[in-house]
Design an enzyme around this catalytic site. Structure first.
Site, PDB file in Angstrom:
ATOM      1  N   ASP A   1       1.207  -1.141   0.192  1.00 35.09           N
ATOM      2  CA  ASP A   1      -0.441  -0.158  -0.025  1.00 35.09           C
ATOM      3  C   ASP A   1       0.809   1.302  -0.092  1.00 35.09           C
ATOM      4  O   ASP A   1       2.017   1.639   0.200  1.00 35.09           O
ATOM      5  CB  ASP A   1      -1.294   0.462   1.410  1.00 35.09           C
ATOM      6  CG  ASP A   1      -2.410   0.451   0.866  1.00 35.09           C
ATOM      7  OD1 ASP A   1      -2.073   1.333   0.166  1.00 35.09           O
ATOM      8  OD2 ASP A   1      -3.507  -0.214   1.127  1.00 35.09           O
TER       9      ASP A   1
ATOM     10  N   HIS B   1      -2.741   3.000  -4.711  1.00 31.12           N
ATOM     11  CA  HIS B   1      -2.382   2.438  -3.318  1.00 31.12           C
ATOM     12  C   HIS B   1      -0.524   1.943  -3.368  1.00 31.12           C
ATOM     13  O   HIS B   1      -0.648   1.106  -3.178  1.00 31.12           O
ATOM     14  CB  HIS B   1      -3.374   1.579  -2.675  1.00 31.12           C
ATOM     15  CG  HIS B   1      -4.067   1.909  -1.889  1.00 31.12           C
ATOM     16  ND1 HIS B   1      -4.389   2.517  -0.857  1.00 31.12           N
ATOM     17  CD2 HIS B   1      -5.543   1.958  -2.825  1.00 31.12           C
ATOM     18  CE1 HIS B   1      -6.046   2.552  -0.599  1.00 31.12           C
ATOM     19  NE2 HIS B   1      -6.429   2.546  -1.732  1.00 31.12           N
TER      20      HIS B   1
ATOM     21  N   GLU C   1      -9.483   2.574  -5.050  1.00 36.46           N
ATOM     22  CA  GLU C   1      -9.102   4.690  -4.619  1.00 36.46           C
ATOM     23  C   GLU C   1      -8.086   4.469  -5.989  1.00 36.46           C
ATOM     24  O   GLU C   1      -7.391   4.710  -5.223  1.00 36.46           O
ATOM     25  CB  GLU C   1      -9.054   4.124  -3.576  1.00 36.46           C
ATOM     26  CG  GLU C   1     -10.402   4.266  -2.890  1.00 36.46           C
ATOM     27  CD  GLU C   1      -9.751   3.800  -0.916  1.00 36.46           C
ATOM     28  OE1 GLU C   1     -10.735   4.252  -0.139  1.00 36.46           O
ATOM     29  OE2 GLU C   1      -8.796   3.575  -0.707  1.00 36.46           O
TER      30      GLU C   1
HETATM   31  C1  TNX Z   1     -10.917   1.610   1.786  1.00 39.57           C
HETATM   32  S1  TNX Z   1     -11.819  -0.397   1.314  1.00 39.57           S
HETATM   33  C2  TNX Z   1      -9.440   1.027   1.389  1.00 39.57           C
HETATM   34  C3  TNX Z   1      -8.419   0.704   2.180  1.00 39.57           C
HETATM   35  C4  TNX Z   1      -8.938   1.364   4.000  1.00 39.57           C
HETATM   36  C5  TNX Z   1     -10.226   1.257   4.461  1.00 39.57           C
HETATM   37  C6  TNX Z   1     -10.344   1.634   5.707  1.00 39.57           C
HETATM   38  C7  TNX Z   1     -10.621  -0.686  -0.475  1.00 39.57           C
HETATM   39  C8  TNX Z   1     -10.633  -1.543  -0.686  1.00 39.57           C
HETATM   40  N1  TNX Z   1      -9.651   0.202   0.295  1.00 39.57           N
HETATM   41  O1  TNX Z   1      -7.555   1.623   1.793  1.00 39.57           O
HETATM   42  O2  TNX Z   1      -7.853   1.333   4.800  1.00 39.57           O
HETATM   43  O3  TNX Z   1     -10.724   2.106   3.657  1.00 39.57           O
HETATM   44  O4  TNX Z   1     -11.504   1.845   5.738  1.00 39.57           O
END
Ligand code: TNX
Length: 507
Positions: free
Chosen positions: A172, A245, A308
């Protein structure tokens, strides 16, 4: 009734009881011997008995592999006043019979040291099989590194609850945790950040702890975890995040980013604009990494993230725009879809299957992908209707980084949200919008331990338990047999076991 968690499908109580004595033995065929040894190992510390394993029949406790038992993970367990029989068509089934058997003894059987008691079990017959094939737990080891000893303890606790997929979130923005032989800077640089934020991530001017944080797993250690899981019938599925990420990787290899800027491993939480560029050398770099990953992890499923990924840098990058033109791709979402599609083809050609978070639906879902639906169940429903396999991981209630109680001020700092024990217990992974045929694409469900706010093993245990015990009934037990009050009764015994296993569950 027993206190087994997850609740077995059928339990029939009988008259009488079995008492385990020092002169007992465990009988097993050669094929079941490994499971017999595991059982002996489980019973030894608390009883002090070194139960001998005898080849073939005639054991006081008898393990039998029998292809007539239907269901790859199903088992039968019968206890009479003179013997115990565990039967399954697979080692996994025998392993689950063993987990149930451990929970039939007085809870002190989970003690690490010898206990002076009568090891009695009421006579009964159990027939049991899981509802779902995918019974997962995810652990983020990027936001905070986690020692190998805890990773193994986590797998042990999963196995006790008959969970079978360990989703290891290895990369990440805040840390790259898996050694690469071809790209050593991924861990030399990418595994370390200079400090960690204090308090919640939503602050304008955050304070930092001033303590460098990091760590990574060598390939040998990662293989050790795979083997450890295998013995406990837990598949270890790695996740290598792309195209978002990615900042820890970009700190090590800036040429795979979009801006040429020299970056550090990220010291904030949240969504990050520094993502991999969509060019060919980057795709080949990530496929090189996947090649190493495939040699370490035999799991059929390989997770490539996909969540994301802000498109700002791609929009502003001349190279990314030229690439889009060349490929005749209409927009940046379709470009991400192309990116993931390349990984899908790569993994499929190697006989594996790609898994991604539900953002991989945007811009077109790649052919063979399995979707983890985290932003609710909508993505999972669309994917299942389109004939794709799905694992239900909706933030509510499967995100265990959320609070467990309304009284947030009495709880350790968490990211937000609320997923109580009861919410978790009530979760139903098959949405009503799916027909029976479509619902077959729902492989199961999984809980998530994102670790921005869980820096230690104790904190992970606090957030995981007892919610994980509740979740195990969601994915294992018959829908019709689920009953929250009954669960709470069984939980009293499970908490005694967790105490003996030194688990820091929420009281
Ligand atoms: C969203 S869920 C993210 C993570 C974070 C999390 C915290 C997801 C696929 N991505 O990078 O840690 O929310 O709740």
């Amino acid at each position: 009734m027993t206190t087994i968690i997850p609740q077995p499908t059928h339990v029939k109580s009988l008259e009488g009881q079995f008492v385990l004595l020092e002169n007992a033995s465990i009988g097993a065929s050669t094929a079941a011997r490994a499971k017999a040894e595991q059982l002996a190992g489980f019973l030894r510390p608390a009883t002090g008995y070194a139960l001998p394993i005898i080849e073939g029949g005639g054991g006081t406790i008898q393990l039998e592999l029998n292809p007539k038992i239907e269901g790859a993970e199903a088992y039968e367990l019968s206890v009479s006043n003179s013997s115990i029989n565990l039967t399954a068509s697979s080692e996994a089934g025998l392993f689950y019979a063993i987990q149930s058997l451990r929970q039939l003894f007085p809870t002190s059987i989970f003690s690490h040291s010898r206990v002076d008691t009568v090891w009695s079990i009421p006579c009964l017959e159990i027939g049991d099989a899981p509802r779902f094939a995918w019974r997962g737990a995810h652990l983020d080891v990027s936001r905070h590194f986690m020692p190998l000893t805890f990773v193994k303890k986590f797998i042990d606790l999963m196995a006790l609850h008959k969970l079978n997929v360990f989703h290891w979130h290895l990369t990440d923005d805040q840390g790259w945790r898996l050694e690469s032989l071809k790209y050593p800077r991924l861990t030399e640089v990418g595994a370390w950040r200079k400090h960690t934020m204090i308090g919640h991530g939503h602050q304008e001017n955050p304070k930092f702890d001033g303590v460098p944080h990091g760590g990574f797993y060598t390939q040998t250690e990662a293989r050790e975890v795979v083997a450890y899981g295998l013995e406990r019938h837990v598949t270890v599925m790695p996740e290598i995040e792309m195209p978002g990420h990615a900042q820890a990787a970009l700190a090590a290899y800036p040429e795979f980013g979009n801006t040429g800027e020299k970056l550090e491993v990220w010291d904030r939480w949240g969504v990050n604009e520094n993502v991999f560029n969509p060019l060919e050398p980057t795709i080949l770099f990530l496929q090189d990494i996947l090649t190493e990953v495939l040699e370490i992890f035999p799991s059929q499923y390989i997770h490539v993230g996909g969540d994301e990924c802000p498109k700002t840098q791609w929009e502003q990058s001349a190279a990314a725009q030229v690439r889009m033109k060349d490929l005749e791709i209409g927009d940046e979402h379709a470009l991400q879809s192309y990116f993931i599609g390349r990984m899908d083809k790569f993994l499929t050609a190697k006989g594996r299957r790609l898994v991604g978070w539900d953002e991989i639906l945007e811009g077109g879902l790649t052919q063979n992908a399995t979707v983890m639906s985290w932003r609710g169940e909508a993505g999972g429903i669309v994917a299942a209707k389109a004939g794709h396999d799905v694992v239900m991981t909706p933030e509510y209630p499967t995100y265990f980084d959320h609070y467990q109680s309304q009284n947030k001020e009495l709880e350790p700092l968490a990211i937000g949200g609320l997923n109580t024990l009861e919410h978790v217990y009530a979760y139903e992974p098959i949405p009503p919008q799916l027909t029976e045929l479509e619902a077959r694409h729902v492989l199961g469900s999984q809980v998530q331990h994102w670790r921005e706010y869980m820096s230690t093993p104790e904190q992970v245990e606090y957030m995981a338990f007892p919610r994980l015990s509740a979740f195990s009934e969601v994915v294992w037990s018959d829908k019709t047999s689920r009953n929250y009050d009954g669960f709470l009764e069984r939980l009293t015994s499970q908490l005694e076991r967790l105490d003996l296993l030194k688990v820091n569950y929420r009281k």
